[in-house]
Design a protein around this motif. Structure first.
Motif, PDB file in Angstrom:
ATOM      1  N   ASP A  31       0.843  -1.179   0.000  1.00 23.22           N
ATOM      2  CA  ASP A  31       0.000   0.000   0.000  1.00 23.22           C
ATOM      3  C   ASP A  31       0.893   1.249   0.000  1.00 23.22           C
ATOM      4  OD1 ASP A  31      -2.228  -1.703   2.237  1.00 23.22           O
ATOM      5  OD2 ASP A  31      -2.347  -1.517   0.062  1.00 23.22           O
ATOM      6  N   PHE A  32       1.880   1.251   0.890  1.00 19.37           N
ATOM      7  CA  PHE A  32       2.844   2.350   0.938  1.00 19.37           C
ATOM      8  C   PHE A  32       4.236   1.776   1.140  1.00 19.37           C
ATOM      9  CE2 PHE A  32      -1.071   4.494   2.187  1.00 19.37           C
ATOM     10  CZ  PHE A  32      -1.027   5.632   1.393  1.00 19.37           C
ATOM     11  N   ALA A  33       5.234   2.405   0.536  1.00 20.07           N
ATOM     12  CA  ALA A  33       6.615   1.942   0.685  1.00 20.07           C
ATOM     13  C   ALA A  33       7.557   3.143   0.688  1.00 20.07           C
ATOM     14  CB  ALA A  33       6.980   0.977  -0.436  1.00 20.07           C
ATOM     15  N   PRO A  34       7.891   3.682   1.857  1.00 20.61           N
ATOM     16  CA  PRO A  34       8.886   4.759   1.921  1.00 20.61           C
ATOM     17  C   PRO A  34      10.300   4.199   1.876  1.00 20.61           C
ATOM     18  CG  PRO A  34       8.003   4.310   4.099  1.00 20.61           C
ATOM     19  CD  PRO A  34       7.256   3.417   3.148  1.00 20.61           C
ATOM     20  N   SER A  35      11.191   4.910   1.210  1.00 22.93           N
ATOM     21  CA  SER A  35      12.591   4.508   1.165  1.00 22.93           C
ATOM     22  C   SER A  35      13.471   5.743   1.266  1.00 22.93           C
ATOM     23  CB  SER A  35      12.898   3.737  -0.125  1.00 22.93           C
ATOM     24  OG  SER A  35      12.515   4.476  -1.260  1.00 22.93           O
ATOM     25  N   PHE A  36      14.639   5.555   1.877  1.00 20.70           N
ATOM     26  CA  PHE A  36      15.595   6.639   2.083  1.00 20.70           C
ATOM     27  C   PHE A  36      16.990   6.139   1.750  1.00 20.70           C
ATOM     28  CE2 PHE A  36      12.076   6.971   5.049  1.00 20.70           C
ATOM     29  CZ  PHE A  36      11.641   8.276   4.858  1.00 20.70           C
ATOM     30  N   GLY A  37      17.807   7.009   1.203  1.00 25.96           N
ATOM     31  CA  GLY A  37      19.159   6.608   0.846  1.00 25.96           C
ATOM     32  C   GLY A  37      20.159   7.733   0.998  1.00 25.96           C
ATOM     33  N   VAL A  38      21.414   7.342   1.228  1.00 22.00           N
ATOM     34  CA  VAL A  38      22.523   8.284   1.319  1.00 22.00           C
ATOM     35  C   VAL A  38      23.639   7.767   0.425  1.00 22.00           C
ATOM     36  CG1 VAL A  38      24.231   9.391   2.811  1.00 22.00           C
ATOM     37  CG2 VAL A  38      21.932   8.927   3.677  1.00 22.00           C
ATOM     38  N   GLY A  39      24.207   8.637  -0.375  1.00 21.55           N
ATOM     39  CA  GLY A  39      25.317   8.268  -1.244  1.00 21.55           C
ATOM     40  C   GLY A  39      26.488   9.209  -1.067  1.00 21.55           C
ATOM     41  N   LEU A  40      27.677   8.732  -1.398  1.00 24.32           N
ATOM     42  CA  LEU A  40      28.895   9.524  -1.276  1.00 24.32           C
ATOM     43  C   LEU A  40      29.687   9.406  -2.566  1.00 24.32           C
ATOM     44  CD1 LEU A  40      30.743  11.222   0.567  1.00 24.32           C
ATOM     45  CD2 LEU A  40      31.796   9.085   1.320  1.00 24.32           C
ATOM     46  N   SER A  41      30.046  10.541  -3.159  1.00 21.80           N
ATOM     47  CA  SER A  41      30.822  10.571  -4.396  1.00 21.80           C
ATOM     48  C   SER A  41      32.188  11.177  -4.101  1.00 21.80           C
ATOM     49  CB  SER A  41      30.093  11.395  -5.457  1.00 21.80           C
ATOM     50  OG  SER A  41      30.812  11.417  -6.662  1.00 21.80           O
ATOM     51  N   LEU A  42      33.254  10.413  -4.394  1.00 20.26           N
ATOM     52  CA  LEU A  42      34.614  10.836  -4.079  1.00 20.26           C
ATOM     53  C   LEU A  42      35.484  10.783  -5.330  1.00 20.26           C
ATOM     54  CD1 LEU A  42      35.101   8.847  -0.745  1.00 20.26           C
ATOM     55  CD2 LEU A  42      34.543  11.278  -0.984  1.00 20.26           C
ATOM     56  N   PRO A  43      35.689  11.913  -6.004  1.00 26.57           N
ATOM     57  CA  PRO A  43      36.591  11.951  -7.166  1.00 26.57           C
ATOM     58  C   PRO A  43      38.032  12.177  -6.710  1.00 26.57           C
ATOM     59  CG  PRO A  43      35.450  14.040  -6.932  1.00 26.57           C
ATOM     60  CD  PRO A  43      34.980  13.171  -5.805  1.00 26.57           C
ATOM     61  N   PHE A  44      38.795  11.105  -6.560  1.00 25.43           N
ATOM     62  CA  PHE A  44      40.168  11.221  -6.083  1.00 25.43           C
ATOM     63  C   PHE A  44      41.056  11.937  -7.096  1.00 25.43           C
ATOM     64  CE2 PHE A  44      38.395   7.500  -3.896  1.00 25.43           C
ATOM     65  CZ  PHE A  44      38.600   7.898  -2.585  1.00 25.43           C
ATOM     66  N   SER A  45      40.706  11.809  -8.367  1.00 25.33           N
ATOM     67  CA  SER A  45      41.391  12.516  -9.449  1.00 25.33           C
ATOM     68  C   SER A  45      40.497  12.448 -10.674  1.00 25.33           C
ATOM     69  CB  SER A  45      42.757  11.885  -9.737  1.00 25.33           C
ATOM     70  OG  SER A  45      42.599  10.599 -10.325  1.00 25.33           O
ATOM     71  N   ASP A  46      40.947  13.004 -11.793  1.00 19.90           N
ATOM     72  CA  ASP A  46      40.160  12.931 -13.022  1.00 19.90           C
ATOM     73  C   ASP A  46      39.991  11.495 -13.505  1.00 19.90           C
ATOM     74  OD1 ASP A  46      39.890  15.659 -13.025  1.00 19.90           O
ATOM     75  OD2 ASP A  46      41.567  16.007 -14.393  1.00 19.90           O
TER      76      ASP A  46
ATOM     77  N   ASP B  93      31.996   5.884  -5.955  1.00 15.55           N
ATOM     78  CA  ASP B  93      30.649   6.203  -5.488  1.00 15.55           C
ATOM     79  C   ASP B  93      30.163   5.089  -4.571  1.00 15.55           C
ATOM     80  OD1 ASP B  93      29.752   8.707  -6.785  1.00 15.55           O
ATOM     81  OD2 ASP B  93      30.115   7.595  -8.637  1.00 15.55           O
ATOM     82  N   ILE B  94      29.613   5.478  -3.430  1.00 14.57           N
ATOM     83  CA  ILE B  94      29.053   4.534  -2.466  1.00 14.57           C
ATOM     84  C   ILE B  94      27.588   4.903  -2.250  1.00 14.57           C
ATOM     85  CG2 ILE B  94      29.194   3.610  -0.123  1.00 14.57           C
ATOM     86  CD1 ILE B  94      32.148   4.441  -0.123  1.00 14.57           C
ATOM     87  N   VAL B  95      26.710   3.923  -2.308  1.00 16.62           N
ATOM     88  CA  VAL B  95      25.272   4.180  -2.153  1.00 16.62           C
ATOM     89  C   VAL B  95      24.679   3.230  -1.111  1.00 16.62           C
ATOM     90  CG1 VAL B  95      24.908   5.137  -4.446  1.00 16.62           C
ATOM     91  CG2 VAL B  95      24.813   2.668  -4.143  1.00 16.62           C
ATOM     92  N   THR B  96      23.700   3.720  -0.382  1.00 12.86           N
ATOM     93  CA  THR B  96      22.977   2.916   0.600  1.00 12.86           C
ATOM     94  C   THR B  96      21.492   3.214   0.489  1.00 12.86           C
ATOM     95  OG1 THR B  96      23.155   4.580   2.353  1.00 12.86           O
ATOM     96  CG2 THR B  96      24.934   2.956   2.190  1.00 12.86           C
ATOM     97  N   GLU B  97      20.676   2.299   0.980  1.00 16.85           N
ATOM     98  CA  GLU B  97      19.225   2.505   0.942  1.00 16.85           C
ATOM     99  C   GLU B  97      18.537   1.634   1.977  1.00 16.85           C
ATOM    100  OE1 GLU B  97      15.511   1.728  -2.137  1.00 16.85           O
ATOM    101  OE2 GLU B  97      17.469   2.277  -2.969  1.00 16.85           O
ATOM    102  N   LEU B  98      17.536   2.190   2.626  1.00 15.12           N
ATOM    103  CA  LEU B  98      16.661   1.473   3.546  1.00 15.12           C
ATOM    104  C   LEU B  98      15.224   1.662   3.095  1.00 15.12           C
ATOM    105  CD1 LEU B  98      18.195   2.461   7.019  1.00 15.12           C
ATOM    106  CD2 LEU B  98      18.473   0.288   5.804  1.00 15.12           C
ATOM    107  N   LYS B  99      14.454   0.587   3.155  1.00 12.30           N
ATOM    108  CA  LYS B  99      13.073   0.661   2.701  1.00 12.30           C
ATOM    109  C   LYS B  99      12.189  -0.196   3.587  1.00 12.30           C
ATOM    110  CE  LYS B  99      10.198   0.237  -1.405  1.00 12.30           C
ATOM    111  NZ  LYS B  99      10.209   0.152  -2.865  1.00 12.30           N
ATOM    112  N   TYR B 100      10.960   0.286   3.820  1.00 11.82           N
ATOM    113  CA  TYR B 100       9.993  -0.508   4.574  1.00 11.82           C
ATOM    114  C   TYR B 100       8.658  -0.450   3.854  1.00 11.82           C
ATOM    115  CZ  TYR B 100       7.719  -2.771   8.479  1.00 11.82           C
ATOM    116  OH  TYR B 100       7.044  -3.672   9.269  1.00 11.82           O
ATOM    117  N   GLY B 101       8.184  -1.583   3.411  1.00  9.89           N
ATOM    118  CA  GLY B 101       6.928  -1.642   2.676  1.00  9.89           C
ATOM    119  C   GLY B 101       5.810  -2.150   3.558  1.00  9.89           C
ATOM    120  N   ILE B 102       4.708  -1.397   3.602  1.00  8.83           N
ATOM    121  CA  ILE B 102       3.558  -1.735   4.432  1.00  8.83           C
ATOM    122  C   ILE B 102       2.442  -2.226   3.518  1.00  8.83           C
ATOM    123  CG2 ILE B 102       1.902  -0.855   6.125  1.00  8.83           C
ATOM    124  CD1 ILE B 102       3.956   1.399   6.666  1.00  8.83           C
TER     125      ILE B 102
END
Length: 303
Positions: free
Chosen positions: A195-210, A215-224
């Motif tokens: 019926d409802f499914a909220p999800s949240f995520g945080v990502g980190l982008s690190l360009p050490f050079s050209d 890139d690191i990504v995470t996500e949490l989700k809970y579906g009701i």
């Protein structure tokens, strides 16, 4: 056991693969990063992840085709064809589209071959250089899953936010924040969606050079859902070498309340040449689950 089998079989019927019990993505790039799409940078399949991310992407147009083969012990010959694209225009606006067609194995000795279709269309607006929002609507159609070969239709919608915040300690480094609220209606008596499914995520982008970007990504989700609640956690990483070669890995674990957990790991590669990109993902899960020995591939263009 019958209940578990129905849940897993439903996963790949698009009324259930798209059922988001495990929230699996047709995007091979995202699949290789554990399926964490809410905080990932946009690609052609933004309609299946976070449509708002397309507004904070430097590419104006992306389009891609995806093929998935769920070749596990139970799900042999279960294939999924998908397409996606987004177009940015007038600096602050974007349209996203997604198409998905699932073809399941023939049912026993009958000539019936169940399947499902999904069509997504969304609009995004860039509020500022750091924040965007989007709304997506979808139509879903399933057929051939019941003895009477009945067809069923259903709808759904997403509301998503995406923010990209620069970090001062490294030139070009940024934190990506993503959030999405999904709503879906059932497509048949056998397969129920959240019926409802909220999800949240945080990502980190690190360009050490050209030449080196992580890139690191995470996500949490809970579906009701009206039948069962599902919680999932996803994590993944992508290393880019000269923006030509991409190496990816991740993990995903979904827990169905009252049933148990289904974890799987992911790896993948990508190659970019001029405006073309090819991606492949390989999923490794428990025996007799959909994600054991599953393969996904993408071919895309960008401008």
């Amino acid at each position: 056991m019958k209940r578990v089998f129905l849940l897993l079989f439903g996963l790949l019927s698009l009324s259930a693969t798209a059922q988001q019990l495990y929230d699996h993505t047709p995007d091979a790039r995202i699949a290789a990063m554990g399926g964490a799409s809410v905080s990932a940078s946009a690609d052609a399949f933004a309609a299946f992840g976070n449509a708002a991310s397309s507004l904070l992407q430097y590419k104006s147009v992306q389009a891609a085709f995806s093929y998935a083969d769920f070749a596990g012990e139970i799900y042999r010959k279960n294939r999924m064809l998908s397409g996606g694209a987004y177009v940015r225009f007038a600096q602050r606006h974007a349209l996203v589209v997604g198409l998905q067609f699932n073809m399941e194995p023939q049912l026993g000795a009958t000539n019936k071959r169940p399947g499902a279709q999904r069509y997504d269309l969304g609009y995004g607006y860039k509020i500022s250089d750091k924040l965007a929002l989007a709304a997506t609507a979808r139509f879903r159609h399933t057929y051939g899953h019941l003895e009477q070969d009945a067809n069923f239709n259903g709808g759904g919608a997403d509301l998503s936010l995406f923010s990209r915040l620069p970090l001062k300690f490294m030139d070009g480094a940024a934190v990506n924040l993503g959030a999405k609220l999904s709503f879906d209606t059932p497509t048949s008596p056998l397969y129920d969606r959240y019926d409802f499914a909220p999800s949240f995520g945080v990502g980190l982008s690190l360009p050490f050079s050209d030449a080196h970007l992580l890139d690191i990504v995470t996500e949490l989700k809970y579906g009701i859902s009206s039948r069962e609640d599902v919680a999932s956690a996803k994590i993944g990483a992508e290393y880019s070498l000269m923006r030509l070669f991409y190496f990816r890995a991740g993990g995903n674990i979904s827990h169905i309340v009252g049933v148990g957990s289904i974890p799987y790991g992911t790896i993948g590669l990508g190659v970019r040449f001029f405006h073309m990109q090819f991606d492949v993902a390989y999923l490794m899960g428990k025996k007799n689950t959909p994600f054991n020995n599953a393969v996904q591939i993408n071919f895309g263009l960008d401008f």
